[in-house]
Design an enzyme around this catalytic site. Structure first.
Site, mmCIF file in Angstrom:
data_model
loop_
_atom_site.group_PDB
_atom_site.id
_atom_site.type_symbol
_atom_site.label_atom_id
_atom_site.label_comp_id
_atom_site.label_asym_id
_atom_site.label_seq_id
_atom_site.Cartn_x
_atom_site.Cartn_y
_atom_site.Cartn_z
ATOM 1 N N ASN A 124 -1.938 0.316 7.085
ATOM 2 C CA ASN A 124 -1.380 -0.917 7.644
ATOM 3 C C ASN A 124 -0.471 -1.642 6.642
ATOM 4 O O ASN A 124 -0.331 -2.852 6.668
ATOM 5 C CB ASN A 124 -2.478 -1.823 8.193
ATOM 6 C CG ASN A 124 -3.539 -2.142 7.164
ATOM 7 O OD1 ASN A 124 -3.387 -1.817 5.993
ATOM 8 N ND2 ASN A 124 -4.594 -2.798 7.586
ATOM 9 N N LYS A 152 0.839 -1.202 0.000
ATOM 10 C CA LYS A 152 0.000 0.000 0.000
ATOM 11 C C LYS A 152 0.879 1.260 0.000
ATOM 12 O O LYS A 152 2.094 1.182 0.266
ATOM 13 C CB LYS A 152 -0.914 -0.042 1.227
ATOM 14 C CG LYS A 152 -1.967 -1.153 1.176
ATOM 15 C CD LYS A 152 -2.847 -1.120 2.421
ATOM 16 C CE LYS A 152 -3.949 -2.152 2.405
ATOM 17 N NZ LYS A 152 -4.777 -2.109 3.637
ATOM 18 N N THR A 186 -5.353 -6.848 11.241
ATOM 19 C CA THR A 186 -5.712 -5.637 10.477
ATOM 20 C C THR A 186 -5.292 -4.350 11.189
ATOM 21 O O THR A 186 -4.757 -3.432 10.584
ATOM 22 C CB THR A 186 -7.249 -5.596 10.261
ATOM 23 O OG1 THR A 186 -7.647 -6.817 9.658
ATOM 24 C CG2 THR A 186 -7.651 -4.428 9.393
ATOM 25 N N HIS A 219 -1.812 -5.118 1.747
ATOM 26 C CA HIS A 219 -3.023 -5.907 1.584
ATOM 27 C C HIS A 219 -2.582 -7.337 1.337
ATOM 28 O O HIS A 219 -1.627 -7.568 0.580
ATOM 29 C CB HIS A 219 -3.859 -5.434 0.394
ATOM 30 C CG HIS A 219 -4.895 -6.450 0.031
ATOM 31 N ND1 HIS A 219 -6.079 -6.581 0.729
ATOM 32 C CD2 HIS A 219 -4.889 -7.443 -0.895
ATOM 33 C CE1 HIS A 219 -6.754 -7.598 0.226
ATOM 34 N NE2 HIS A 219 -6.052 -8.147 -0.756
HETATM 35 P P1 ADP Z 1 -7.415 -6.852 6.125
HETATM 36 O O1 ADP Z 1 -6.645 -5.876 5.279
HETATM 37 O O2 ADP Z 1 -6.641 -7.254 7.351
HETATM 38 O O3 ADP Z 1 -7.911 -8.042 5.336
HETATM 39 P P2 ADP Z 1 -10.175 -5.847 6.076
HETATM 40 O O4 ADP Z 1 -10.345 -6.612 4.808
HETATM 41 O O5 ADP Z 1 -11.154 -6.065 7.192
HETATM 42 O O6 ADP Z 1 -8.692 -6.077 6.688
HETATM 43 O O7 ADP Z 1 -10.196 -4.275 5.769
HETATM 44 C C1 ADP Z 1 -9.599 -3.752 4.614
HETATM 45 C C2 ADP Z 1 -8.777 -2.527 4.969
HETATM 46 O O8 ADP Z 1 -9.634 -1.514 5.477
HETATM 47 C C3 ADP Z 1 -7.762 -2.697 6.085
HETATM 48 O O9 ADP Z 1 -6.558 -3.280 5.643
HETATM 49 C C4 ADP Z 1 -7.548 -1.288 6.563
HETATM 50 O O10 ADP Z 1 -6.643 -0.570 5.736
HETATM 51 C C5 ADP Z 1 -8.941 -0.687 6.398
HETATM 52 N N1 ADP Z 1 -9.709 -0.692 7.643
HETATM 53 C C6 ADP Z 1 -10.218 -1.787 8.267
HETATM 54 N N2 ADP Z 1 -10.869 -1.433 9.392
HETATM 55 C C7 ADP Z 1 -10.791 -0.073 9.459
HETATM 56 C C8 ADP Z 1 -11.277 0.908 10.390
HETATM 57 N N3 ADP Z 1 -11.982 0.574 11.461
HETATM 58 N N4 ADP Z 1 -10.978 2.210 10.150
HETATM 59 C C9 ADP Z 1 -10.289 2.563 9.053
HETATM 60 N N5 ADP Z 1 -9.810 1.691 8.148
HETATM 61 C C10 ADP Z 1 -10.053 0.391 8.342
HETATM 62 MG MG MG Z 2 -9.348 -8.180 3.811
#
Ligand code: ADP
Ligand code: MG
Length: 184
Positions: free
Chosen positions: A159, A13, A128, A162
């Site tokens: 974070n 990212k 996440t 992805h």
């Molecule tokens: P992951 O990337 O761990 O698979 P998700 O698919 O649940 O997580 O969410 C996609 C992306 O959305 C996350 O990587 C993060 O950048 C963003 N995100 C998730 N939860 C939040 C939140 N509460 N506030 C802001 N951004 C969020």
């Molecule tokens: Mg995801």
């Protein structure tokens, strides 16, 4: 190729690109034995961003409730911070932030292959929310982000990476990001 050999999508990212952490992250994935089988720099447009983050009620409510849990934990008022305490509305806001984040600057998309690639990459990437990600994981070692900090700034949680969450998601995402890539 045995049946446990999998492919998974990893996207560096904009914050990983900006902070110069791409090499470090790739080397962590390579040193467990995963191999890069495709890679390219992508300037994400709206079409790809929408397709990458499909909106379902389940996702909207899930992500909204995760955020509400954080607010409760820290004794903060979601209405004051993000303007609503409705999980679905919070989910919609986060979805918009996610798309903006992905389109902010070019990202490096990669396909990694190896034994249990999907699960293995998720383990190395960590939870996440970097605040909750275990030490030793990519998100845990290189970020101090929380939902509350990100929401207060009206942006996505930075974070770093992805990574596909499940095999079906990996297959869908690899086809989306690498339509030219033929699975064998
Ligand atoms: P992951 O990337 O761990 O698979 P998700 O698919 O649940 O997580 O969410 C996609 C992306 O959305 C996350 O990587 C993060 O950048 C963003 N995100 C998730 N939860 C939040 C939140 N509460 N506030 C802001 N951004 C969020
Ligand atoms: Mg995801």
């Amino acid at each position: 190729m045995n049946s446990l050999t999998q492919k998974t999508l990893v996207v560096m990212k904009p914050d990983a690109m900006e902070r110069g952490l791409v090499g470090e992250i790739i080397s962590r994935l390579e040193r467990v034995g995963l191999k890069i089988v495709a890679a390219k720099l992508v300037k994400v447009d709206e079409e790809l961003a929408i397709a990458h983050y499909p909106v379902t009620d389940e996702w909207l409510e899930g992500v909204g409730n995760k955020s509400l849990g954080d607010y409760q934990k820290f004794g903060l008022d979601p209405v004051q911070s993000i303007g609503t305490s409705n999980p679905k509305e919070i989910g919609h806001q986060i979805h918009k932030f996610n798309m903006e984040y992905l389109m902010e600057a070019p990202v490096l998309a990669l396909v990694f292959e190896g034994n249990h690639a999907v699960e293995l990459v998720r383990k190395l990437v960590g939870s996440t929310l970097p605040l909750l990600a275990a030490p030793g994981t990519i998100r845990g070692d290189f970020s101090n982000e929380s939902a509350i900090v990100a929401n207060a700034d009206k942006r996505s949680i930075k974070n770093l990476v992805h990574a596909s969450g499940e095999v079906a998601e990996a297959n869908r995402e690899i086809t989306l990001w690498f339509p030219e890539f033929k699975a064998d």
